[in-house]
Design an enzyme around this catalytic site. Structure first.
Site, short mmCIF file in Angstrom:
data_model
loop_
_atom_site.label_atom_id
_atom_site.label_comp_id
_atom_site.label_asym_id
_atom_site.label_seq_id
_atom_site.Cartn_x
_atom_site.Cartn_y
_atom_site.Cartn_z
N GLU A 15 -1.45 -9.92 -5.91
CA GLU A 15 -1.75 -10.97 -7.20
C GLU A 15 -0.72 -10.40 -8.45
OE1 GLU A 15 -4.24 -9.78 -5.26
OE2 GLU A 15 -5.85 -11.02 -5.44
N GLU A 62 0.71 -1.29 0.08
CA GLU A 62 0.08 -0.10 0.08
C GLU A 62 0.71 0.99 0.18
OE1 GLU A 62 -3.81 -1.91 2.33
OE2 GLU A 62 -2.65 -0.34 3.19
#
Length: 161
Positions: free
Chosen positions: A75, A64
């Site tokens: 992913e 993040e």
């Protein structure tokens, strides 16, 4: 007018114990990758483990950023790293373990739309399906035979011709 129905088969395992040894090991690697995720804003950690045709496993976790669009999902971290390190080796499977750090979740979380599209690109690139294994922080494991199962009407290179 024409109406179509799109559906897919989803295999649900009650626990990791029901998985093959290979799938259980891949889930375990995704769990470990989740532990190192950087999620100070959402407190929602995700780990991904990608199994390549040559037997190598590449991991990723969400990263993040205070400027929210600048972060990246687990992913995509994993599949892009696999593509960079092993550009000619097809991806066979992606295991994803996701959940809040505040409480456990037995409900698997599917990849976001951007990740689905990115995984789909690798299916098209290698002309073979990529199996998905999805798990919350505990409990059931969902298994899909292809990203196309959860990305109907996918946008692919054939639209660019």
């Amino acid at each position: 007018m024409k109406k179509q129905t799109h559906s897919f088969d989803l295999t649900i395992y009650h626990s990791i114990a029901e998985l093959s040894a290979e799938d259980a090991a891949l889930i375990a690697q995704a769990k470990r990758a989740r532990e190192d995720a950087y999620a100070p804003y959402s407190a929602f950690k995700v780990g991904a483990a990608v199994l390549l045709q040559n037997g190598q496993v590449v991991i990723g976790n969400n990263q993040e950023n205070a400027s929210f669009p600048s972060g990246l999902c687990a992913e995509r971290v994993a599949v892009f790293q696999a593509g960079a390190q092993y550009p000619d080796i097809p991806i066979l499977k992606v295991a994803i373990v996701a959940g809040s750090v505040k409480n456990s979740s037995s409900k698997p979380a599917a990849p976001c739309g951007n990740c689905r599209q990115s995984i789909f690109e690798y299916e098209k690139r290698y002309e073979q399906p990529i199996e998905l294994l999805l798990m919350g922080t505990n409990g059931e494991v969902y298994k899909c035979s292809s990203i196309k199962d959860i990305l109907p009407l996918a946008f692919g290179s054939d639209f660019l011709d």
